[in-house]
Scaffold this active site. Structure first.
Site, short mmCIF file in Angstrom:
data_model
loop_
_atom_site.label_atom_id
_atom_site.label_comp_id
_atom_site.label_asym_id
_atom_site.label_seq_id
_atom_site.Cartn_x
_atom_site.Cartn_y
_atom_site.Cartn_z
N SER A 401 -1.26 30.69 -49.04
CA SER A 401 -0.02 31.54 -48.13
C SER A 401 0.86 32.16 -49.20
O SER A 401 1.24 31.58 -50.14
CB SER A 401 1.04 30.39 -47.66
N CYS A 574 4.87 25.18 -41.28
CA CYS A 574 3.51 25.20 -42.38
C CYS A 574 3.47 24.17 -43.16
O CYS A 574 4.24 23.23 -43.58
CB CYS A 574 3.92 26.36 -43.05
N ASP A 619 0.94 27.62 -39.53
CA ASP A 619 0.03 27.88 -40.53
C ASP A 619 -0.07 26.53 -41.11
O ASP A 619 0.58 26.17 -41.97
CB ASP A 619 0.86 28.99 -41.34
N TRP A 621 -3.24 24.04 -43.07
CA TRP A 621 -4.55 23.91 -43.37
C TRP A 621 -4.62 22.24 -43.57
O TRP A 621 -3.40 21.85 -43.89
CB TRP A 621 -4.74 24.53 -44.86
P1 FAD Z 1 -11.72 21.99 -53.65
O1 FAD Z 1 -12.69 22.26 -54.57
O2 FAD Z 1 -12.00 22.91 -52.65
O3 FAD Z 1 -11.64 20.61 -53.33
C1 FAD Z 1 -10.68 20.25 -52.32
C2 FAD Z 1 -11.44 19.19 -51.26
O4 FAD Z 1 -11.50 18.05 -51.99
C3 FAD Z 1 -10.80 18.98 -50.18
O5 FAD Z 1 -11.06 19.97 -49.02
C4 FAD Z 1 -11.16 17.63 -49.85
O6 FAD Z 1 -12.51 17.69 -48.96
C5 FAD Z 1 -11.48 16.92 -51.04
N1 FAD Z 1 -10.44 16.16 -51.55
C6 FAD Z 1 -9.05 16.63 -51.94
N2 FAD Z 1 -8.51 15.55 -52.30
C7 FAD Z 1 -9.40 14.30 -52.00
C8 FAD Z 1 -9.05 13.17 -52.17
N3 FAD Z 1 -7.57 12.51 -52.58
N4 FAD Z 1 -9.71 12.24 -51.87
C9 FAD Z 1 -11.09 12.55 -51.27
N5 FAD Z 1 -11.39 13.88 -51.14
C10 FAD Z 1 -10.68 14.84 -51.43
N6 FAD Z 1 -3.08 25.27 -50.82
C11 FAD Z 1 -1.89 25.14 -51.46
O7 FAD Z 1 -1.65 24.55 -52.70
N7 FAD Z 1 -1.07 26.25 -51.38
C12 FAD Z 1 -0.80 26.96 -50.21
O8 FAD Z 1 0.15 27.90 -49.93
C13 FAD Z 1 -2.18 26.99 -49.39
N8 FAD Z 1 -2.37 27.60 -48.37
C14 FAD Z 1 -3.46 27.86 -47.52
C15 FAD Z 1 -3.33 28.59 -46.38
C16 FAD Z 1 -4.60 28.64 -45.75
C17 FAD Z 1 -4.76 29.67 -44.47
C18 FAD Z 1 -5.63 27.88 -46.21
C19 FAD Z 1 -7.01 27.69 -45.22
C20 FAD Z 1 -5.62 27.08 -47.16
C21 FAD Z 1 -4.53 26.77 -47.95
N9 FAD Z 1 -4.46 26.07 -49.09
C22 FAD Z 1 -3.18 26.05 -49.86
C23 FAD Z 1 -5.52 25.27 -49.66
C24 FAD Z 1 -6.34 25.90 -50.71
O9 FAD Z 1 -7.29 27.12 -50.09
C25 FAD Z 1 -7.25 25.16 -51.12
O10 FAD Z 1 -8.11 24.45 -50.33
C26 FAD Z 1 -6.89 24.17 -52.24
O11 FAD Z 1 -5.97 24.88 -53.35
C27 FAD Z 1 -7.96 23.24 -52.95
O12 FAD Z 1 -8.74 24.06 -53.43
P2 FAD Z 1 -9.76 23.80 -54.82
O13 FAD Z 1 -10.52 24.67 -54.91
O14 FAD Z 1 -8.80 23.50 -55.99
O15 FAD Z 1 -10.28 22.41 -54.24
#
Ligand code: FAD
Length: 622
Positions: A401, A574, A619, A621
């Site tokens: 966001s 949100c 909004d 996620w």
């Molecule tokens: P990934 O490599 O994608 O790993 C995350 C995944 O690890 C999770 O989906 C879950 O399956 C797993 N996981 C995480 N923690 C644990 C746990 N403790 N135990 C077990 N499994 C776990 N993020 C923000 O920080 N700020 C925002 O403003 C924001 N806005 C968003 C808006 C939208 C519309 C959407 C869809 C998502 C938003 N997100 C936001 C989330 C962001 O897109 C990412 O999903 C997040 O930053 C994690 O990405 P990553 O690649 O670092 O982690």
């Protein structure tokens, strides 16, 4: 012209089916690739039933040709359809969805089945798939098998596999055919040696156009992201061992524009540590150049990702190597296991028996193993690296966001991102792909090249009211504050320009005031200068009993009703937990009932109407 003839023949899936002797077409409405992957698996399995299959993207097809499916004997159209966001079709299924809604094609003679991909925690669970399933029947088509509803909040792989088994039973009885038993472990792509390819023809992480990061061309979108400099990257937490980053992407000179409330998509890359590990485990030369070419010459998708490239590039930029692989990958790995014990384990997890499902659930999902962990823990499994690259899903962009307003920051995009790191039950530390990459991209004061990352802007429905005088309530605990920081900046700007602005009430919550109260100084300034009318704070761990924003909402029924009921204001939610948004929804319904003197169903209707009028927006996620 010749090109328009080519266009029509390309978009005619019927011609393609006929000319290649196929009877099965599997369409997908996919945003993150799962529906597309499911479609591919069904199309491939068709061979077992003497139904040669083909996958098709509705966006590239003339869907009106569905009326001609009946001309192909024993034909079948399957739809793997995801429902996205707040009950929307995926981008690539949008036109098809509208065609179904507005058209009245006669689909008699079309045989079909639908599998939906959704998430039960969303209000509009699988709405698009359910609509398509019903609409096709209304238009005269024959449903060969009952719709399957996949729930991504539980185990969508499980839902899909169970549905698929029953689907084939229905198909056999409908067409009077028998399973041939031919297990088709045919690869969809073949390996092409590229050792002779000139270096300038080799992809190095671009999303679609070769050298697109060197020659940046407007407009920027999902296929053509903008390589943005990181202008600012600072820690927002004041103490504690968690981290939340304030990051500013520099878009000066890019001609990119955004609106308050939009999302920015970030293309991440995998850590070199994990990529190297795969190379080591498989004893592979990661710098060898290769290409994967679709064995189905009719397919419009020639390669699974930009090719040719090195294995290192594929594993770094194109393959998802950190999420939990699905069961079909277990199945494909069996042949590569030299130890019978490893083979048995993979076979079990690939099977759809209760024991198999349990094992997959525990060993893969609960213990959170990714492909690297699997190769480590089943050491005799040595797949060909090109086959592995074919099997792994595509690495997806991550959305954030936008936490700034273009009125105040036209040349930069701000985000507020929490660093994801967690320890699994096998004592491994899993690191979030995008956030751990972002954490390393710290700009310096030197003349050195500054860190960059590919981004594009995705429009959202999350918008301030058209009139700046309309009062609003914003509920944004944790990173849920992000878009509201933009909202507040925008109205503060309007106020300083002399315009009248409406009340702004913010609910924010975090663990501890001295730890993770992000943007505290900014918020206090907006309170002091009058832009922010009210700031309600819930620190869950600063007192013996847990306190959340929902508790504060329950205490403030009068203020809530005053703004949404008496002043027709807007309400926004949100955050990163869907349960919070659900709780807020029930509280608001209760407030409307009590303060608006309504019955439960009247209050539900009232809130529904607010949603339709865009006076109630979420909004969220998870
Ligand atoms: P990934 O490599 O994608 O790993 C995350 C995944 O690890 C999770 O989906 C879950 O399956 C797993 N996981 C995480 N923690 C644990 C746990 N403790 N135990 C077990 N499994 C776990 N993020 C923000 O920080 N700020 C925002 O403003 C924001 N806005 C968003 C808006 C939208 C519309 C959407 C869809 C998502 C938003 N997100 C936001 C989330 C962001 O897109 C990412 O999903 C997040 O930053 C994690 O990405 P990553 O690649 O670092 O982690």
């Amino acid at each position: 012209s010749l090109s328009s003839i080519e266009q029509t023949s390309n978009s005619s899936f019927i011609k393609k089916l006929k000319s290649t002797g196929r009877s099965l077409v599997v369409f997908y409405g996919s945003q993150t690739g799962t529906a597309e992957e499911f479609a591919g698996r069904i199309a491939k399995e068709g061979a077992r039933y003497k139904m040669k299959g083909m996958v098709a993207d509705p966006e590239e097809c003339d869907m009106a040709d569905l009326v001609e499916m009946k001309e192909i004997q024993k034909s079948l159209a399957i739809f793997c359809i995801a429902t996205y966001g707040e009950g929307d079709p995926t981008d690539n299924a949008m036109d098809f969805y509208e065609w179904l809604q507005n058209g009245d094609a006669d689909l008699e003679g079309l045989n079909y089945a639908v599998f939906g991909l959704g998430n039960k925690t969303y209000e509009h669970y699988n709405e698009i798939a359910i609509y398509i399933d019903q609409r096709l029947e209304e238009l005269g088509a024959t449903r060969v098998h009952e719709i399957g509803l996949g729930d991504d909040d539980a185990n969508i792989e499980d839902d899909f596999v169970s549905w698929k088994e029953k689907l084939w039973e229905s198909v056999c009885s409908h067409y009077g055919i028998e399973e041939t038993g031919e297990e088709s472990n045919i690869r969809q792509y073949k390996l092409v040696d590229c050792s002779e390819v000139l270096p300038e023809r080799i992809f190095s992480g671009e999303i679609s156009r070769l050298k697109s990061y060197e020659n940046q061309r407007f407009p920027f979108d999902v296929k053509n992201p903008y390589l943005s400099k990181i202008a600012v990257n600072r820690e927002l937490h004041k103490s504690g061992d968690r981290s939340c980053m304030h990051i500013e992407f520099d878009i000066d000179g890019s001609k990119m524009r955004y609106d308050t409330g939009d999302h920015v998509a970030v293309y991440p890359k995998n850590s070199s540590e994990l990529v190297d590990k795969i190379g080591e485990l498989l004893n592979a030369d990661l710098d060898a150049v290769f290409s994967l070419l679709n064995t189905d010459e009719e397919s419009s998708k020639k390669h699974p990702f930009p090719c040719p490239c090195t294995y290192r590039t594929a594993l770094t930029y194109y393959s998802d190597i950190t999420s939990n692989p699905r069961t079909h990958i277990m199945k494909e790995l069996i042949e590569y296991a030299s130890d019978p014990k490893d083979q048995e384990k993979l076979k079990l997890m690939a099977s759809s028996t209760p024991e198999g499902k349990k094992e997959f659930h525990e060993w893969i999902l609960r213990d959170n193993r990714n492909i690297v962990h699997i190769l480590e823990d089943l050491p005799s499994v040595k797949p060909d690296l090109d086959h592995l690259c074919e099997l792994l899903p595509r690495l997806q962009c991550r959305y954030y966001s936008i936490s700034s307003s273009p009125k105040v920051y036209p040349k930069s995009i701000h985000i507020t991102a929490v660093l994801v790191n967690y320890t699994t039950s096998t004592n491994r530390v899993n690191k979030g792909v995008a956030t751990n990459l972002l954490a390393q991209l710290i700009p310096t004061n030197d003349e050195l090249p500054q860190p960059t990352i590919p981004i594009y802007i995705r429009r959202s429905q999350f918008r301030l009211p058209p009139k700046s005088q309309t009062p609003i309530i914003m509920i944004g605990p944790g990173t849920g504050l992000a878009p509201f920081r933009g909202f507040i900046q925008e109205r503060d700007y309007a106020r300083k320009e002399g315009r009248e602005i409406g009340e702004m009430v913010l609910y924010f919550g975090c663990r501890k005031k001295d730890e993770d109260f992000i943007y505290e100084n900014e918020l206090q300034e907006y309170v002091a200068n009058g832009t922010l009318t009210k700031l309600h704070l819930a620190f869950s761990r600063d007192q013996p009993e847990k306190k959340y924003v929902t508790h504060l909402l329950e205490q403030n029924a009068d203020e809530l009703w005053n703004i949404i009921g008496e002043k027709s204001g807007h309400l926004y939610v949100c955050g990163d937990t869907r349960s919070m948004a659900k709780d807020v929804h029930s509280i608001i319904v209760k407030v409307v009932m009590e303060k608006g003197q309504m019955t439960n169903s009247q209050a539900l209707n009232y809130v529904k109407k607010m949603e339709q009028q865009k006076r109630y927006s979420a909004d969220v996620w998870s």
